[in-house]
Each structure stands twice: as structure tokens, then as C-alpha cells.
Design a protein around this motif. Structure first.
Motif, PDB file in Angstrom:
ATOM      1  N   MET A   1      31.089  52.367  33.423  1.00  0.00           N
ATOM      2  CA  MET A   1      31.445  51.246  34.275  1.00  0.00           C
ATOM      3  C   MET A   1      32.045  51.813  35.562  1.00  0.00           C
ATOM      4  SD  MET A   1      33.659  47.815  33.363  1.00  0.00           S
ATOM      5  CE  MET A   1      34.409  48.574  31.986  1.00  0.00           C
ATOM      6  N   THR A   2      31.592  51.321  36.668  1.00  0.00           N
ATOM      7  CA  THR A   2      32.114  51.801  37.943  1.00  0.00           C
ATOM      8  C   THR A   2      32.968  50.725  38.602  1.00  0.00           C
ATOM      9  OG1 THR A   2      30.127  51.063  39.105  1.00  0.00           O
ATOM     10  CG2 THR A   2      30.152  53.342  38.342  1.00  0.00           C
ATOM     11  N   THR A   3      33.933  51.182  39.371  1.00  0.00           N
ATOM     12  CA  THR A   3      34.817  50.277  40.092  1.00  0.00           C
ATOM     13  C   THR A   3      34.015  49.490  41.122  1.00  0.00           C
ATOM     14  OG1 THR A   3      36.664  51.776  39.750  1.00  0.00           O
ATOM     15  CG2 THR A   3      36.879  50.184  41.546  1.00  0.00           C
ATOM     16  N   ARG A   4      34.289  48.209  41.220  1.00  0.00           N
ATOM     17  CA  ARG A   4      33.561  47.348  42.158  1.00  0.00           C
ATOM     18  C   ARG A   4      34.104  47.466  43.572  1.00  0.00           C
ATOM     19  NH1 ARG A   4      33.333  42.249  38.123  1.00  0.00           N
ATOM     20  NH2 ARG A   4      31.353  42.767  37.155  1.00  0.00           N
ATOM     21  N   PHE A   5      35.400  47.378  43.727  1.00  0.00           N
ATOM     22  CA  PHE A   5      36.021  47.476  45.040  1.00  0.00           C
ATOM     23  C   PHE A   5      37.500  47.787  44.847  1.00  0.00           C
ATOM     24  CE2 PHE A   5      37.106  43.229  43.831  1.00  0.00           C
ATOM     25  CZ  PHE A   5      38.283  42.926  44.491  1.00  0.00           C
ATOM     26  N   LYS A   9      42.209  48.552  49.792  1.00  0.00           N
ATOM     27  CA  LYS A   9      41.401  48.872  50.968  1.00  0.00           C
ATOM     28  C   LYS A   9      40.827  47.614  51.614  1.00  0.00           C
ATOM     29  CE  LYS A   9      37.144  51.217  52.253  1.00  0.00           C
ATOM     30  NZ  LYS A   9      35.879  51.632  51.717  1.00  0.00           N
ATOM     31  N   GLU A  10      40.288  46.719  50.814  1.00  0.00           N
ATOM     32  CA  GLU A  10      39.556  45.562  51.332  1.00  0.00           C
ATOM     33  C   GLU A  10      40.461  44.408  51.765  1.00  0.00           C
ATOM     34  OE1 GLU A  10      36.531  46.030  52.029  1.00  0.00           O
ATOM     35  OE2 GLU A  10      36.409  47.926  50.950  1.00  0.00           O
ATOM     36  N   ALA A  14      46.995  41.161  50.855  1.00  0.00           N
ATOM     37  CA  ALA A  14      47.144  40.568  49.524  1.00  0.00           C
ATOM     38  C   ALA A  14      47.812  41.560  48.575  1.00  0.00           C
ATOM     39  CB  ALA A  14      45.783  40.143  48.976  1.00  0.00           C
ATOM     40  N   TYR A  15      47.378  42.798  48.644  1.00  0.00           N
ATOM     41  CA  TYR A  15      47.948  43.819  47.779  1.00  0.00           C
ATOM     42  C   TYR A  15      49.422  44.047  48.130  1.00  0.00           C
ATOM     43  CZ  TYR A  15      48.054  47.885  44.778  1.00  0.00           C
ATOM     44  OH  TYR A  15      48.346  48.758  43.764  1.00  0.00           O
ATOM     45  N   GLU A  16      49.739  43.997  49.409  1.00  0.00           N
ATOM     46  CA  GLU A  16      51.122  44.171  49.868  1.00  0.00           C
ATOM     47  C   GLU A  16      52.011  43.038  49.349  1.00  0.00           C
ATOM     48  OE1 GLU A  16      53.459  43.724  54.081  1.00  0.00           O
ATOM     49  OE2 GLU A  16      51.499  44.710  54.133  1.00  0.00           O
ATOM     50  N   LEU A  17      51.514  41.808  49.408  1.00  0.00           N
ATOM     51  CA  LEU A  17      52.294  40.666  48.937  1.00  0.00           C
ATOM     52  C   LEU A  17      52.514  40.730  47.424  1.00  0.00           C
ATOM     53  CD1 LEU A  17      50.741  37.864  51.150  1.00  0.00           C
ATOM     54  CD2 LEU A  17      53.059  38.824  51.309  1.00  0.00           C
ATOM     55  N   LEU A  18      51.496  41.139  46.690  1.00  0.00           N
ATOM     56  CA  LEU A  18      51.660  41.307  45.247  1.00  0.00           C
ATOM     57  C   LEU A  18      52.666  42.423  44.971  1.00  0.00           C
ATOM     58  CD1 LEU A  18      50.802  40.291  42.501  1.00  0.00           C
ATOM     59  CD2 LEU A  18      48.842  41.842  42.596  1.00  0.00           C
ATOM     60  N   GLY A  19      52.638  43.450  45.787  1.00  0.00           N
ATOM     61  CA  GLY A  19      53.601  44.543  45.671  1.00  0.00           C
ATOM     62  C   GLY A  19      55.034  44.073  45.897  1.00  0.00           C
ATOM     63  N   GLU A  20      55.216  43.086  46.761  1.00  0.00           N
ATOM     64  CA  GLU A  20      56.556  42.536  46.991  1.00  0.00           C
ATOM     65  C   GLU A  20      57.065  41.835  45.728  1.00  0.00           C
ATOM     66  OE1 GLU A  20      58.730  42.811  49.600  1.00  0.00           O
ATOM     67  OE2 GLU A  20      57.285  44.312  50.308  1.00  0.00           O
TER      68      GLU A  20
END
Length: 149
Positions: A1-5, A9-10, A14-20
Motif C-alpha cells: 500500500m502506498t501513501t496517497r498524499f 505538504k498539500e 489544516a495540519y497546523e491547526l490540528l497540531g494546535e
């Protein structure tokens, strides 16, 4: 199974807010070893290999025992969790599978014997955040790196 995204990066915002949210959880009054057990257990329930791998390693780094990490899926039968930890692990199940019946009054009532309202809110944030990470990891097909022997 390969990573989709890669969400970082994309969609870094959103990732920053989840990190908060994650940071709020880490800075809570909930002991760090219990935080990691919460993350490991929820990740096991959700079948998120990436998060299981990451949080198991983090738990070991902070001194959690292999016995408690490996036994978390059998917490009801295992003798090495306190009543205070057991109710949290039950809460993890109920929140992770919230669509089945919500958080029961019995679990909430037991929580109030061990945690104040602020701490219960912190537990909710910790559990909701790892569930969000798990879902993103699974949808993205994130894979843990294989450890070198």
C-alpha cells in the motif's frame, strides 16, 4: 500500500491547526503516559498503523512499560491499569465509536469520580484529536517506516 498524499505538504494550514489541538492536549493536566496510552488505544481501535507505531515509540521514550503498551487492547482483563486509567480507556472506546451510542452516563459518572470538568474537557480534546489524526492517516494511507534491526 502506498501513501496517497501528505496533508502537511498539500494543506499545511489544516495540519497546523490540528497540531494546535494536539499541543493543547500535550499541555493539559493529563499525565503524559496516559496521553500516550490514549493515543495508542484509539489508534488500535481505528487500525492506524502509522499512529500506533509513532505513539508506541513515544510512550517507550517517556518510560511507559512495554507490558502496559502491549496490553492496552486488553485493559479490562489486565491487572496493571488503575481505575482512573480504566475509565479513560473506556471513554476512548466510547468517543472513538461515538456513532454507536455516544458517551454513556455510566462512563461519564465514573469520570467525575476521578477528574474535574476541566480535565474531562482535556480528555475529550485528546481523544478527539487522535481520532482526527487517525482518520487523516488512514485516508492518506500513511505508513510507518520499518525499523532497522
Amino acid at each position: 500500500m502506498t501513501t496517497r498524499f501528505f496533508l502537511m505538504k498539500e494543506n499545511p494550514k489544516a495540519y497546523e491547526l490540528l497540531g494546535e489541538l494536539d499541543k493543547l492536549g500535550r499541555e493539559s493536566n493529563i499525565p503524559r503516559n496516559l496521553q500516550e496510552l490514549i493515543k495508542i488505544y484509539a489508534s488500535n481501535l481505528n487500525h492506524c498503523a502509522f499512529c500506533i507505531d509513532m505513539h508506541t515509540k513515544e510512550a517507550l521514550e517517556i518510560g511507559e512499560t512495554l507490558q502496559r503498551i502491549a496490553g492496552v487492547n486488553a485493559w479490562r482483563e489486565a491487572p496493571f491499569y488503575s481505575d482512573k486509567e480504566r475509565v479513560v480507556l473506556e471513554l476512548v472506546e466510547e468517543v472513538t465509536f461515538v456513532h454507536q451510542h455516544g458517551v454513556s452516563d455510566a462512563v461519564y459518572d465514573e469520570l467525575t469520580k476521578h477528574y474535574n470538568e476541566k480535565e474531562i474537557g482535556e480528555l475529550y480534546v485528546l481523544i478527539a484529536t487522535i481520532n482526527a489524526y487517525n482518520r487523516l492517516g488512514i485516508m492518506s494511507r500513511l505508513q510507518p517506516k520499518i525499523d532497522k534491526e
